[in-house]
Motif scaffolding. Structure first.
Motif, PDB file in Angstrom:
ATOM      1  N   GLY A   1       4.001   5.766  -5.096  1.00 19.49           N
ATOM      2  CA  GLY A   1       4.141   5.674  -6.547  1.00 19.49           C
ATOM      3  C   GLY A   1       3.220   6.612  -7.306  1.00 19.49           C
ATOM      4  N   ILE A   2       2.093   6.976  -6.690  1.00 19.41           N
ATOM      5  CA  ILE A   2       1.181   7.921  -7.351  1.00 19.41           C
ATOM      6  C   ILE A   2       1.358   9.349  -6.819  1.00 19.41           C
ATOM      7  N   GLY A   3       2.460   9.543  -6.067  1.00 18.54           N
ATOM      8  CA  GLY A   3       2.797  10.905  -5.676  1.00 18.54           C
ATOM      9  C   GLY A   3       2.522  11.307  -4.241  1.00 18.54           C
ATOM     10  N   TRP A   4       2.011  10.384  -3.438  1.00 21.63           N
ATOM     11  CA  TRP A   4       1.790  10.735  -2.035  1.00 21.63           C
ATOM     12  C   TRP A   4       3.136  10.974  -1.353  1.00 21.63           C
ATOM     13  N   ASN A   5       3.132  11.863  -0.393  1.00 24.39           N
ATOM     14  CA  ASN A   5       4.329  12.153   0.398  1.00 24.39           C
ATOM     15  C   ASN A   5       4.692  10.934   1.247  1.00 24.39           C
ATOM     16  N   GLU A   6       5.968  10.559   1.227  1.00 22.81           N
ATOM     17  CA  GLU A   6       6.415   9.359   1.943  1.00 22.81           C
ATOM     18  C   GLU A   6       6.166   9.443   3.445  1.00 22.81           C
TER      19      GLU A   6
ATOM     20  N   GLY B   1       0.820  -1.212   0.000  1.00 22.64           N
ATOM     21  CA  GLY B   1       0.000   0.000   0.000  1.00 22.64           C
ATOM     22  C   GLY B   1       0.852   1.258   0.000  1.00 22.64           C
ATOM     23  N   GLY B   2       1.901   1.261   0.812  1.00 29.43           N
ATOM     24  CA  GLY B   2       2.802   2.411   0.852  1.00 29.43           C
ATOM     25  C   GLY B   2       3.519   2.610  -0.468  1.00 29.43           C
TER      26      GLY B   2
END
Length: 150
Positions: A101-106, A95-96
């Protein structure tokens, strides 16, 4: 509410507070390790996994001893926790990976994953891992502890 219900409620609230504090400190440990590893340029999942393992070991040790005060067999309790993480780890890693991969902040993904882990792990520990063994260790029964943290 009768006196025994009041005592049980206080005990449950105390457990939730202790679990929250230990989980928060484990979370700090996890974030520090993950963020330091992210500085190396590794993929998110290669930073997340070792941080998660360190956090789980820390959290297991302190919550077993002080939150649930359980005399449960350590290897069996750890196997049960490993069972939880055998499901949670691949799902949260995948999920992470997808979210970053779609641009969410790590860091946002890590915090979201940690909050989900916190709630699910408390319920799992209380209802599965330490079921029937809560308040059975030497701290709970009033005996003098013989060892430091196990």
């Amino acid at each position: 509410m009768n006196p025994s219900q009041t005592t049980e409620t206080r005990k449950a609230v105390g457990q939730m507070l202790k679990f929250t504090l230990f989980s928060a400190s484990a979370g700090i440990l996890e974030v520090v390790i993950c963020e330091l590893l992210l500085l190396t340029g590794l993929d998110y999942w290669l930073c997340y996994l070792p941080a998660l393992v360190a956090s789980v070991l820390y959290n297991f040790t302190f919550n077993r001893r002080y939150t649930f005060r359980s005399a449960a067999n350590v290897p069996i309790a750890m196997l049960k926790v490993a069972g939880f993480y055998a499901v949670f780890t691949p799902l949260s890693t995948w999920g992470g990976h997808c979210l970053t991969g779609i641009g969410w902040n790590e860091t946002a993904v890590l915090i979201l994953t940690m909050l989900l882990n916190f709630v699910l792990e408390f319920l799992y520990c209380r209802c599965v891992v330490y079921r029937g063994t809560v308040d059975t260790n030497e701290l709970a029964v009033g005996a003098k502890p013989t060892d430091d943290i196990e």
